[in-house]
Motif scaffolding. Structure first.
Motif, short mmCIF file in Angstrom:
data_model
loop_
_atom_site.label_atom_id
_atom_site.label_comp_id
_atom_site.label_asym_id
_atom_site.label_seq_id
_atom_site.Cartn_x
_atom_site.Cartn_y
_atom_site.Cartn_z
N MET A 1 -54.09 8.83 -45.56
CA MET A 1 -54.08 7.58 -45.39
C MET A 1 -54.32 7.24 -44.01
O MET A 1 -53.96 8.13 -43.25
CB MET A 1 -52.45 7.06 -45.81
CG MET A 1 -52.10 5.66 -45.62
SD MET A 1 -51.19 5.15 -46.91
CE MET A 1 -51.82 3.44 -47.23
N SER A 2 -55.00 6.35 -43.75
CA SER A 2 -55.45 5.94 -42.41
C SER A 2 -54.28 5.16 -41.75
O SER A 2 -54.05 4.20 -42.15
CB SER A 2 -56.96 5.42 -42.22
OG SER A 2 -56.89 4.05 -42.59
N GLU A 3 -54.27 5.43 -40.42
CA GLU A 3 -53.31 4.46 -39.65
C GLU A 3 -53.91 3.56 -38.96
O GLU A 3 -55.30 3.88 -38.64
CB GLU A 3 -52.46 5.64 -38.56
CG GLU A 3 -51.60 4.67 -37.55
CD GLU A 3 -51.38 5.85 -36.73
OE1 GLU A 3 -50.84 5.60 -35.57
OE2 GLU A 3 -50.93 7.23 -36.99
N LYS A 4 -53.49 2.41 -38.73
CA LYS A 4 -54.38 1.36 -37.97
C LYS A 4 -53.79 1.17 -36.78
O LYS A 4 -52.59 1.29 -36.26
CB LYS A 4 -54.11 -0.11 -38.73
CG LYS A 4 -54.58 -0.07 -40.26
CD LYS A 4 -56.01 -0.20 -40.20
CE LYS A 4 -56.46 -0.35 -41.64
NZ LYS A 4 -58.16 -0.48 -41.81
N TYR A 48 -61.28 7.02 -35.67
CA TYR A 48 -61.23 8.32 -34.75
C TYR A 48 -60.43 9.21 -35.54
O TYR A 48 -59.34 9.13 -35.93
CB TYR A 48 -60.38 7.96 -33.42
CG TYR A 48 -59.76 9.24 -32.87
CD1 TYR A 48 -60.43 9.86 -31.74
CD2 TYR A 48 -58.45 9.66 -33.10
CE1 TYR A 48 -60.07 10.97 -30.96
CE2 TYR A 48 -58.01 10.82 -32.41
CZ TYR A 48 -58.76 11.48 -31.32
OH TYR A 48 -58.36 12.72 -30.74
N GLU A 49 -60.94 10.35 -35.70
CA GLU A 49 -60.19 11.61 -36.65
C GLU A 49 -60.40 12.76 -35.88
O GLU A 49 -61.69 13.20 -35.23
CB GLU A 49 -60.68 11.74 -37.93
CG GLU A 49 -62.34 11.65 -38.15
CD GLU A 49 -62.75 11.34 -39.59
OE1 GLU A 49 -62.08 11.12 -40.33
OE2 GLU A 49 -63.89 11.66 -39.72
N LYS A 65 -49.13 26.85 -39.23
CA LYS A 65 -48.67 25.76 -38.00
C LYS A 65 -49.84 24.81 -38.21
O LYS A 65 -49.43 23.56 -37.84
CB LYS A 65 -48.95 26.29 -36.67
CG LYS A 65 -47.84 27.55 -36.22
CD LYS A 65 -47.84 27.93 -34.69
CE LYS A 65 -46.87 28.80 -34.68
NZ LYS A 65 -46.59 28.97 -32.99
N LEU A 66 -50.95 24.77 -38.63
CA LEU A 66 -51.99 23.72 -38.94
C LEU A 66 -51.32 22.66 -39.78
O LEU A 66 -51.58 21.59 -39.66
CB LEU A 66 -53.12 24.33 -39.14
CG LEU A 66 -54.51 23.34 -39.25
CD1 LEU A 66 -54.61 23.01 -37.81
CD2 LEU A 66 -55.68 24.40 -39.66
N LYS A 67 -50.62 23.08 -40.97
CA LYS A 67 -50.14 22.40 -41.92
C LYS A 67 -49.13 21.31 -41.36
O LYS A 67 -48.95 20.09 -42.03
CB LYS A 67 -49.66 22.98 -43.07
CG LYS A 67 -50.63 23.70 -43.74
CD LYS A 67 -50.12 24.75 -44.97
CE LYS A 67 -51.47 25.37 -45.51
NZ LYS A 67 -50.75 26.14 -46.66
N ASP A 70 -50.12 16.53 -37.71
CA ASP A 70 -50.79 15.38 -38.38
C ASP A 70 -52.17 14.97 -37.83
O ASP A 70 -52.41 14.89 -36.66
CB ASP A 70 -49.88 14.09 -37.81
CG ASP A 70 -50.22 12.86 -38.58
OD1 ASP A 70 -50.93 12.82 -39.42
OD2 ASP A 70 -50.02 11.65 -37.91
N PHE A 71 -52.87 15.42 -38.88
CA PHE A 71 -54.48 14.81 -38.58
C PHE A 71 -54.95 13.46 -39.19
O PHE A 71 -55.93 13.42 -39.79
CB PHE A 71 -55.22 16.04 -39.16
CG PHE A 71 -55.10 17.27 -38.25
CD1 PHE A 71 -55.78 17.41 -37.10
CD2 PHE A 71 -54.39 18.18 -38.87
CE1 PHE A 71 -55.60 18.73 -36.50
CE2 PHE A 71 -54.22 19.48 -38.23
CZ PHE A 71 -54.86 19.51 -36.91
#
Length: 187
Positions: A1-4, A48-49, A65-67, A70-71
């Motif tokens: 889900m993308s954040e705005k 941006y990602e 740790k990668l999990k 938040d990406f």
């Protein structure tokens, strides 16, 4: 889900090929690192990602740790907003660390001019950095000598700048002697 990064009702008021947007796009490309991706989506927003695989390589992070990190992707209405939220602080540090001429070569003088019109903080920092500084105290501000622990002039061409003296101390001493002689003659 993308954040705005902007309100959904906010209309993207960005003309794609304006000089201002192109300048901020160059700055974003200059500052982004290996694991970041920036692109324009179909609605005209700037996305941006962070690529989690590249980030793991870059930071040497385990999969567990990668999990936890938040990406999520973030959308911005313009490159200017992206730059101001993600890269401005980093760019200000680079302005202090990188020679102004090297920045001009890499980014282009027109890019820096466009950004300085809009951002007074960048303008002040860049102008401060462009001032010639006499780093080795030899009277010639734009050249750093081989041995900067001494304030001696190291090139014959620069002797005229320090009145044909071999060091600033010698020049000062000569001026003091001349003043004393002048004062003695007046008495």
């Amino acid at each position: 889900m993308s954040e705005k990064a902007f309100d959904k009702t906010e209309h993207v008021e960005r003309i794609r090929n304006t000089e201002n947007e192109m300048a901020y796009k160059k700055l974003c490309d200059f500052e982004k690192n290996y694991c970041e991706n920036i692109h324009e989506n179909s609605t005209g927003a700037i996305v941006y990602e962070v690529d989690s695989k590249r980030f793991a390589e870059l930071e040497n992070i385990s999969k567990d740790k990668l999990k936890e990190l938040d990406f999520s992707t973030v959308e911005y209405p313009s490159y200017e907003r992206l730059f101001n939220s993600k890269y401005k602080d980093k760019f200000l540090k680079n302005v202090a660390a990188i020679r102004p001429k090297e920045l001009e070569i890499k980014l282009g003088r027109d890019t820096l001019d466009q950004v300085m019109k809009k951002d007074q903080e960048i303008k002040l920092r860049y102008a401060e950095r462009r001032k010639e500084v006499d780093l080795d105290n030899d009277g010639v501000p734009d050249r750093i000598d081989i041995d900067d622990t001494k304030n001696r002039v190291q090139t014959v061409a620069d002797l005229n700048i320090v009145k044909n003296a071999t060091s600033k101390d010698t020049t000062r001493d000569h001026e003091k002697v001349r003043e004393r002689k002048k004062n003695d003659m007046e008495l």
